[in-house]
Structures are given as C-alpha cells and as structure tokens.
Design an enzyme around this catalytic site. Structure first.
Site: not given
Ligand code: PEP
Length: 251
Positions: A10, A12, A96, A98, A168, A174, A212
């Site tokens: 992803n 972003k 997601h 976000e 998630e 993040g 992460s």
């Molecule tokens: C994501 O944005 O779906 C995500 C898992 O980000 P990160 O791996 O940076 O935590």
C-alpha cells in the site's frame, strides 16, 4: 491457511513517476522465482496506468487504494471501480483505517464499495481494525467483528468467497509497533470464525495482517496458522524491504 501467501503493498499517497519506475522495476527483478508468493501493489490512482505498463509482463499485480461507492455520475473527485478495472487493476483496498478516519467512511460505505469492486471484477481487500483505546477496553473482537459482518451482510456467499480481508490494528499502522504474533493470530482466528458463519468457502478467504510489517518481523507473522500474508505500507516503498517481506512469505 492458504498454500500460497499474498503480499500486497500500500503505497498510500507516495510516489512520483521516476521513483515509481525504479521501485517497480527493482521489485519485478528481485521477486522470488516461481509462484511461491503472490504479490500486488496498490498505487495512487494517477499511477495505475504506469503500474499497468510496467507490470503487465510480470507476475506482480496492481490495484487501487479506494473506489467510489457509486457507479458513475456527479461525484467530483471520485474514481469508480470500473475505472480502476480499465487499467488492469486486480485489487482495491476498501475501508482502510485512514479512509475510515480521514474521510469518515462508515461500515455501510465500506460494504457499498466492496460491492462496487466485486461488480467491476476487482478483488476487494477489506480492511478492519481496532484503535488502541478499543483494544484497551477489551473491544477488539466486537469492533472488527462488526466491521466485517457489515460487509458480509451485503454480499452473497459467492461474493464473500472473492474478497480478501486485512486485519490492520489502527495502533500498529505506521507506528513501528506491530501486533505480536499471538495478538494477530488471535484476531485472525476470530475473523476466520466470523467468515465461516457465512459458508464453508468463506472460511478459505485470505486473511492478511497489516501494521508495521517489516523484514524483521514478517517471517514470524507469516508463520501463524491464520495469517495468509500481509498488507504492507511503509516497507512497500523500499524495494529491498518489500522484497525481503515477499521472501519471508515463501518460507
Ligand atoms: C497500511 O498502510 O496499510 C500499513 C499497514 O502501513 P504500515 O505497514 O506502514 O504500518
């Protein structure tokens, strides 16, 4: 547990044409041989054409990070699922955290977007996850269960079998603070049981962990019984890290 793991990046809101070209070429060149892992990248809408041009001759699939809940019409700024499909997209991230937080996407909207993606022939990667406060309050299963059931209620059994679910935890995205394997596995087993309530085929839906994931923790996470792969944010922007995560999925 799926025999072939799925790793989806992803990006972003990151990228520029020249950087993307280098990143995609490096990933394509370094991908583990054979079909030991299925790999996708979800790019910003403007880069779908570039992903299609660069990746069409590779095993790497690509996708969008959102689609509109509407088919077409007066929805300025939105992009429909069928538009993404026209650029050869395989995946669409749906719901997601976000999007849920920054764009107030409710469970009904997530369900509607999932349906639009399926109707356009895309594989929706439906994201669910609890906040830190919800986990602290012991609400993790209630929250992710409600998020997933809202989508399942809108789909037929045949449609459910075509989705991917990504767990998630919001606090892990993040933050550099991944869920432990035990925490992730516990939620994945719960999500698997919720899926199994709908049909036997639904129990086979791929369950990705995201939050992460990096080259250091990927193998351990992917070794858990109900973790079928990962949704990778930050680490998908560096070819070496993303490839290491993909390699960990082959172990
Ligand atoms: C994501 O944005 O779906 C995500 C898992 O980000 P990160 O791996 O940076 O935590």
């Amino acid at each position: 547990m799926l025999s072939t793991k799925l790793v989806v990046g992803n990006w972003k809101m990151h990228g520029r044409l020249s950087d993307n070209a280098a990143l995609l070429a490096a990933i394509a060149a370094g991908l583990p041989p054979g079909d030991a892992v299925r790999v996708g990248v979800c790019v910003p809408f403007p880069y779908l054409a570039q992903a299609q041009a660069v990746l069409a001759a590779t095993p790497i699939q690509w996708g969008a990070q959102d689609v509109s809940a509407h088919l077409q019409g007066a929805y300025t700024g939105e992009v429909s699922a069928s538009m993404a499909a026209e650029f050869g997209a395989t995946f669409a991230l749906i719901g997601h955290s976000e999007r849920r937080t920054c764009h107030a996407e409710c469970d009904d909207a997530v369900a509607a977007k999932t349906l639009r993606a399926l109707d356009a022939g895309l594989t929706p990667v439906v994201c669910v996850g609890e906040t830190d406060a919800q986990r602290e309050a012991g609400l993790t299963e209630a929250v992710v269960g409600a998020q997933l059931r809202a989508v399942l209620a809108a789909l037929s059994a045949e449609q459910v079998a075509r989705i991917v679910v990504a767990y998630e935890p919001v606090w892990a995205i993040g933050s550099g603070k991944s869920a432990s394997v035990a925490q992730a596995q516990q939620v994945h087993a719960f999500l698997r049981s919720v899926l199994a309530e709908t049909s036997a085929a639904a129990a086979g839906v791929a369950l990705l962990y995201g939050g992460s994931v990096n080259p250091d923790n990927a193998a351990e996470l992917f070794g858990a019984a109900d973790i079928d792969g990962g949704l990778i944010g930050g680490a998908s922007l560096k070819a070496a890290d993303f490839l290491a995560v993909c390699a960990a999925a082959c172990a």
